[in-house]
Design a protein around this motif. Sequence first.
Motif, PDB file in Angstrom:
ATOM      1  N   ARG A  52       1.025   4.111   4.316  1.00 55.97           N
ATOM      2  CA  ARG A  52      -0.011   3.199   4.798  1.00 55.97           C
ATOM      3  C   ARG A  52       0.605   1.943   5.411  1.00 55.97           C
ATOM      4  O   ARG A  52       0.050   1.379   6.367  1.00 55.97           O
ATOM      5  CB  ARG A  52      -0.980   2.839   3.674  1.00 55.97           C
ATOM      6  CG  ARG A  52      -1.865   4.019   3.263  1.00 55.97           C
ATOM      7  CD  ARG A  52      -2.979   3.586   2.323  1.00 55.97           C
ATOM      8  NE  ARG A  52      -3.868   4.689   1.999  1.00 55.97           N
ATOM      9  CZ  ARG A  52      -4.909   5.065   2.733  1.00 55.97           C
ATOM     10  NH1 ARG A  52      -5.184   4.424   3.844  1.00 55.97           N
ATOM     11  NH2 ARG A  52      -5.680   6.072   2.357  1.00 55.97           N
ATOM     12  N   LYS A  55      -3.095  -3.010   0.436  1.00 55.01           N
ATOM     13  CA  LYS A  55      -4.057  -2.580  -0.580  1.00 55.01           C
ATOM     14  C   LYS A  55      -4.789  -3.802  -1.125  1.00 55.01           C
ATOM     15  O   LYS A  55      -4.172  -4.801  -1.490  1.00 55.01           O
ATOM     16  CB  LYS A  55      -3.329  -1.852  -1.704  1.00 55.01           C
ATOM     17  CG  LYS A  55      -4.240  -1.226  -2.761  1.00 55.01           C
ATOM     18  CD  LYS A  55      -3.394  -0.481  -3.785  1.00 55.01           C
ATOM     19  CE  LYS A  55      -4.245   0.174  -4.863  1.00 55.01           C
ATOM     20  NZ  LYS A  55      -3.411   0.904  -5.854  1.00 55.01           N
ATOM     21  N   GLU A 100     -10.454  -0.264   5.768  1.00 58.76           N
ATOM     22  CA  GLU A 100     -10.652   1.026   6.422  1.00 58.76           C
ATOM     23  C   GLU A 100     -11.996   1.630   6.008  1.00 58.76           C
ATOM     24  O   GLU A 100     -12.771   2.114   6.829  1.00 58.76           O
ATOM     25  CB  GLU A 100      -9.505   1.956   6.043  1.00 58.76           C
ATOM     26  CG  GLU A 100      -9.548   3.327   6.664  1.00 58.76           C
ATOM     27  CD  GLU A 100      -8.372   4.177   6.222  1.00 58.76           C
ATOM     28  OE1 GLU A 100      -7.670   4.713   7.096  1.00 58.76           O
ATOM     29  OE2 GLU A 100      -8.147   4.307   4.993  1.00 58.76           O
ATOM     30  N   GLN A 122      -1.191  -1.275   6.988  1.00 58.40           N
ATOM     31  CA  GLN A 122      -2.237  -1.462   5.989  1.00 58.40           C
ATOM     32  C   GLN A 122      -1.689  -2.058   4.695  1.00 58.40           C
ATOM     33  O   GLN A 122      -0.531  -1.849   4.328  1.00 58.40           O
ATOM     34  CB  GLN A 122      -2.926  -0.134   5.674  1.00 58.40           C
ATOM     35  CG  GLN A 122      -3.741   0.419   6.834  1.00 58.40           C
ATOM     36  CD  GLN A 122      -4.475   1.690   6.449  1.00 58.40           C
ATOM     37  OE1 GLN A 122      -4.082   2.400   5.525  1.00 58.40           O
ATOM     38  NE2 GLN A 122      -5.553   1.989   7.162  1.00 58.40           N
ATOM     39  N   THR A 142      -6.492  -2.783   7.193  1.00 60.65           N
ATOM     40  CA  THR A 142      -5.580  -2.827   8.330  1.00 60.65           C
ATOM     41  C   THR A 142      -5.410  -4.275   8.761  1.00 60.65           C
ATOM     42  O   THR A 142      -6.388  -5.018   8.892  1.00 60.65           O
ATOM     43  CB  THR A 142      -6.131  -1.998   9.502  1.00 60.65           C
ATOM     44  OG1 THR A 142      -6.289  -0.637   9.069  1.00 60.65           O
ATOM     45  CG2 THR A 142      -5.186  -2.041  10.691  1.00 60.65           C
ATOM     46  N   THR A 172     -11.333  -0.569  -4.596  1.00 57.07           N
ATOM     47  CA  THR A 172     -10.002  -0.365  -4.020  1.00 57.07           C
ATOM     48  C   THR A 172     -10.180  -0.051  -2.542  1.00 57.07           C
ATOM     49  O   THR A 172     -10.892   0.892  -2.183  1.00 57.07           O
ATOM     50  CB  THR A 172      -9.248   0.792  -4.698  1.00 57.07           C
ATOM     51  OG1 THR A 172      -9.048   0.475  -6.087  1.00 57.07           O
ATOM     52  CG2 THR A 172      -7.876   0.999  -4.040  1.00 57.07           C
ATOM     53  N   TYR A 214      -8.147  -0.124   1.512  1.00 54.67           N
ATOM     54  CA  TYR A 214      -6.926  -0.239   2.298  1.00 54.67           C
ATOM     55  C   TYR A 214      -7.288  -0.943   3.598  1.00 54.67           C
ATOM     56  O   TYR A 214      -8.045  -0.410   4.416  1.00 54.67           O
ATOM     57  CB  TYR A 214      -6.306   1.130   2.545  1.00 54.67           C
ATOM     58  CG  TYR A 214      -5.813   1.771   1.271  1.00 54.67           C
ATOM     59  CD1 TYR A 214      -4.584   1.403   0.732  1.00 54.67           C
ATOM     60  CD2 TYR A 214      -6.606   2.693   0.579  1.00 54.67           C
ATOM     61  CE1 TYR A 214      -4.136   1.962  -0.463  1.00 54.67           C
ATOM     62  CE2 TYR A 214      -6.165   3.247  -0.618  1.00 54.67           C
ATOM     63  CZ  TYR A 214      -4.938   2.870  -1.133  1.00 54.67           C
ATOM     64  OH  TYR A 214      -4.503   3.408  -2.319  1.00 54.67           O
ATOM     65  N   ALA A 274       0.800  -1.223   0.000  1.00 49.20           N
ATOM     66  CA  ALA A 274       0.000   0.000   0.000  1.00 49.20           C
ATOM     67  C   ALA A 274       0.832   1.272   0.000  1.00 49.20           C
ATOM     68  O   ALA A 274       0.275   2.367   0.041  1.00 49.20           O
ATOM     69  CB  ALA A 274      -0.933  -0.004   1.218  1.00 49.20           C
TER      70      ALA A 274
END
Length: 249
Positions: A138, A145, A193, A143, A179, A175, A177, A134
Amino acid sequence: MRALRILLIVVVILGGIFVAADRIAVNMAESEAADKIKSSQGLSSTPEISIKGFPFLTQVVGKELDEVDVSLAGITASAGGRSVNVTEVRAELRSVKIDSSFSSAVADRADGSARISYADLTKAAPQGATVSYAGPERAAKGQVKVTGPLTDLLEGAGIKVPGAFKGLLKGRTVTAYSTVGLRGGSTVQLKAESLPRLPLPGFDEKLRQIVDYDLKIAGMPSSIKLDKVEATDAGLRFSGRGTNVSLAG
């Protein structure tokens, strides 16, 4: 002086023989331990064992090894019935006490780690999803992707899209992100997220259920609990620590 010189030469020769015998013994022990671990754990490849400390033979007599490092391949993680490879599992064992029959041992403490590449994370991801790096900002927040065509994600999860709405979703890509967290010392959790809102009533929650998923890592000694995860440009790295780690022979 000549006698002293001869004595020193004898000492050096005997010392060399002892060192050679000690190294031969430790190499044999490492090989035997690796074969036992491969057989007992059903691994596809032989693990690497490194017994540290010198001399080895006196450690054996005392039934306690200073340090043993183990590196395993062929370990798996599972998610939703899918199995994927864990790139590497390592365990660094300290103060390993061997029982009287040399059939088992207990390490006073152990540090463990595991790595999973993004390619293998993608194999464990929901059908149609790709997991990737990511970026540094990030990644610093733990995180990764997650991307994928919306229709592929829904259909891969067995969710039917009403014909009247298929045109609205065509060509749309999700798309997110996610955690990365840990639960129970061996389960990895990915939680997005935020997710885009869909023009379909009730489908936002379905998309959330698809994108958020867990991975169960196997192969780590049960006494070692993973408690830290890092997102790197090569994948995810997990680490943890344990005490009184039991090792069966």
